[in-house]
Design an enzyme around this catalytic site. Structure first.
Site, PDB file in Angstrom:
ATOM      1  CG  ASP A 219      27.101  -5.840  25.222  1.00 42.37           C
ATOM      2  OD1 ASP A 219      26.927  -4.870  25.972  1.00 42.37           O
ATOM      3  OD2 ASP A 219      28.199  -6.432  25.139  1.00 42.37           O
ATOM      4  CB  SER A 243      29.685  -4.137  29.652  1.00 38.55           C
ATOM      5  OG  SER A 243      29.464  -3.742  28.309  1.00 38.55           O
ATOM      6  CD  GLN A 293      26.343  -2.152  28.568  1.00 40.31           C
ATOM      7  OE1 GLN A 293      26.887  -1.275  27.909  1.00 40.31           O
ATOM      8  NE2 GLN A 293      26.189  -3.391  28.126  1.00 40.31           N
TER       9      GLN A 293
END
Length: 304
Positions: A219, A243, A293
């Site tokens: 991440d 996110s 993502q």
């Protein structure tokens, strides 16, 4: 770094953070980040949900992919409850669905993340790699992310104290960017980045915790890659980001306490969102994981 923040204690703390406890059949709990402030780091919830899913399958089943949706921001402090649905158990593959929740002050559970993980019993098969690792400087020739942050803050005395403390706090994962962003500058760059990463001390010899740490670290830097061609920066307070979803494909086993190269790119942004992709390589060039993502990417004010 205070006397208690040795590399070994930082990594032990990360392992504790990503170790979930079983409450009942298909129900687990994850402890909060000690001293955490504000919103829970998305990679933490992804890794904790993966750990719960991994704990619910036999040892001979290995996670090969996960897909997560962030529903709302988690709050540092309260524990995270993880409930599991056993959607599929086959001869070669299995599937688990995890809902991560926190309880409001009035006792109402608030889902913060949905994650689906797929598992496979290892087998031999056709093999190829068509995505070679880029030629970048080795980690020994690069400044650590902590050194880059420290230099930046020395030249930026007006950074708020809470943001300064967050930037300088010791971390269990060491990162070294191959082409660090100078947060004082606002020149657009190609939406591509690469950084070396590893834990600052050794991890236990448990493949599940190494997968969880890789998921945790995946991440990092992804959403920021979409900001590069616009010359705007989170550190200068020019972006509001969060996110929306996150995916990881585990191609092969790897140790998260050895250098891994995380290569990211962003092929598109628009409509208040940015899309990002990542590839993770071992130092000898093996592709061991891929990521993707999409996140909210909104400019808060004109760049400086």
């Amino acid at each position: 770094m205070n006397e208690q923040d040795t590399p070994e204690t930082l990594v032990a703390g990360l392992v504790d953070l990503l170790t979930v406890s079983r409450k009942s059949e298909d129900a687990y709990a994850a402890e909060p980040q000690p001293g955490g402030i504000g919103r829970v780091f998305g990679g933490q919830v992804v890794a904790q949900a993966l750990q719960a899913a991994q704990a619910s399958v036999p040892d001979d089943l290995v996670a090969h992919s996960l897909h997560a949706y962030f529903l709302r921001g988690g709050e540092e402090g309260p524990p995270i409850d993880l409930s599991i649905a056993r959607d599929f158990d086959g001869r070669s593959f299995a599937n688990r669905r995890v809902v991560a929740s926190q309880t409001d002050k009035d006792g109402t559970p608030r889902p913060i993340l949905n994650l689906t993980a797929s598992f496979q019993r290892p087998e031999e098969g056709l093999s190829h790699e068509a995505s070679p690792m880029p030629d970048v400087p080795p980690p020994e020739e690069l400044l650590t992310d902590a050194e880059v942050r420290r230099q930046f803050l020395e030249d930026m005395p007006n950074v708020p104290e809470d943001q300064r403390n967050w930037a300088l706090r010791p971390r269990p994962i060491e990162m070294r960017n191959t082409n660090p962003v100078d947060w004082r500058e606002s020149e657009p760059r190609e939406p591509e980045a690469a950084m070396w990463l590893r834990t600052v001390a050794s991890l236990p010899d448990d493949p599940a915790i190494h997968r969880a740490v890789i998921a945790y670290a995946s991440d990092y830097s992804l959403l920021g890659t979409a900001a590069l061609p616009h010359g705007i920066s989170f550190m200068r307070g020019e972006i509001k980001g969060a996110s929306l979803d996150h995916a990881v494909w585990f191609h092969a086993p790897a140790r998260a306490d050895e250098w891994l190269l995380y290569v990211t790119d962003s092929p598109w942004s628009g409509g208040g969102r940015g899309f990002n992709r990542g590839r993770i390589f071992t130092r000898d060039g093996r592709l061991i994981a891929s990521t993707a993502q999409e996140g909210v990417l909104r400019q808060t004010h004109k760049k400086r």
